[in-house]
Scaffold this motif. Structure first.
Motif: not given
Length: 400
Positions: A47-52, A334-335
């Protein structure tokens, strides 16, 4: 006769402004209504990555009023879901494609070649790391641009290294062997082994490339030597698999201090402090064999052949992978950027050092071959199969 009161000029001015604002609002609403709607999909990394990532999409929408992007996550088995959408002629306009899946989908004709779009818009592809961009080519056709990526690096337990009197992460195969021997002789890893090695070609293939081996000549002496070195670390007692150490993966082995050396990607960086904040670790560039070589785990943004809004989809795809778009995504830390002109979050240099010589994780007949690779590798480690028998199996499967 009733007296008519004159309207003050200031009120007239305010009224005029109100009319102009109302007209502009109506026009903006009309433009948004008339915007080209396109869809963007991928799998979920949490969810964290999805939201960002939604924030990145929101920025595109705000700066491109003629296009409205609807981003959605495909849950469950991504490949199966996408295969069904291709069959129904209703795939997302733009979507993620794993480098291992690219050639299969390109040959099935469900991906739009991007060469004509690149040429027409003069899109500069020279800033992508070549090995990553090549992972999304079939012949001369480009079928996507790398969204982001991670190579492998060497992660070490710094306290264990200090106990063994070693001051830096191993840089070569010789140093890896020597460091493992020092860690073993000093009993720096009392509850495990110096190295945790996954019985997985997604790790061992990097060592094969470092020995100048290739999948095109997978039965060559160079490949055999690399496999024997990798498996030999286990057979010499210098390494163990996660199963042998009672953990799920090498990152857990590092965190639970079951190993002092692992070979994993950028995903270790958030994992360790979140799960094992008390364990101090360091990261060094991937070890070197005869040459520098590494694997690049990456996915592309690709365009559906069945898209009905290809120009708008191209605008999105090219923006997401442009310097500006990628910088927007990298800002969240994140990447790793797949472009050499975009900076990563601090502390990632050991990973980025592999950019110029990393190769995309992909090969022919991927699903069947990967299963054979890992089943046979485990058999080689167990002693029930020889290296030459495994390589013969892999060579046969690669041919399809």
């Amino acid at each position: 006769m009733r007296k008519v009161t004159a309207v003050p000029a200031v009120l007239l001015g305010l009224a005029l402004i109100a009319v102009v604002v109302a007209a502009a609002t109506a026009q903006a609403r009309t433009e948004k209504t008339q915007a080209t709607n396109i869809t963007l999909s991928g799998w979920s990394a949490g969810k964290t990555e999805d939201d960002l990532f939604q924030q990145v999409v929101d920025k595109f929408n705000s700066t491109h009023p003629a296009i409205n992007v609807d981003y959605s996550v495909i849950n469950g088995d991504y490949t199966t879901a996408m295969t069904a959408r291709f069959a129904a002629q209703n795939p997302p306009d733009v979507f993620y494609v794993d480098s291992a899946r690219l050639s299969t989908w390109a040959k099935q004709g469900v991906l739009q070649p991007l060469n004509s779009y690149i040429k027409a818009s003069k899109y500069d592809t020279s800033k992508f790391y070549p090995g990553l961009l090549n992972a999304f080519k079939v012949g001369k056709n480009v079928y996507g641009f790398p969204k982001d990526w991670s190579p492998l690096a060497v992660e070490i337990n710094t306290a264990m290294f200090a106990k063994a009197g070693i001051k830096r992460a191993p840089r070569t195969w010789a140093e890896l062997t020597a460091d493992a021997q020092k860690l073993a002789s000093s009993n720096a890893v009392p509850d495990g082994k110096p190295i945790c090695l996954n019985p997985d070609w997604a790790r061992m293939l990097a060592f094969i490339y470092q020995n100048k081996g290739s999948l095109a000549k997978v039965q060559s002496p160079a490949v055999t030597q690399a496999v024997n070195f990798y498996v030999g670390l286990i057979k010499k007692g210098l390494a163990a698999t996660p199963t042998q150490l009672g953990v799920g993966w090498p990152g857990e082995a590092l965190g639970k201090e079951k190993a002092a050396i692992i070979f994993e990607g950028n995903w270790v960086m958030p994992y360790m402090p979140a799960n094992f904040p008390q364990v101090k670790f360091g990261v060094g560039p991937m070890v070197k064999g005869k040459v520098n070589a590494n694997l690049g785990f990456t996915v592309s943004y690709s365009l559906a052949k069945a898209s009905k809004n290809k120009q708008a989809a191209w605008r999105l795809l090219s923006w997401l992978t442009s310097k500006v778009g990628m910088q927007t995504w990298m800002a969240y830390g994140l990447a790793l950027p797949s472009r050499s002109d975009v900076k990563a979050k601090a502390g990632r240099q050991a990973f980025l050092a592999s950019g110029p010589f990393s190769r995309g994780w992909a090969f022919p007949n991927f699903d069947a071959t990967y299963t054979i690779m890992n089943n046979d590798l485990q058999a080689v480690i167990n002693g029930t199969m020889t290296t030459s028998q495994m390589l013969a199996d892999v060579a046969s499967s690669l041919k399809g």
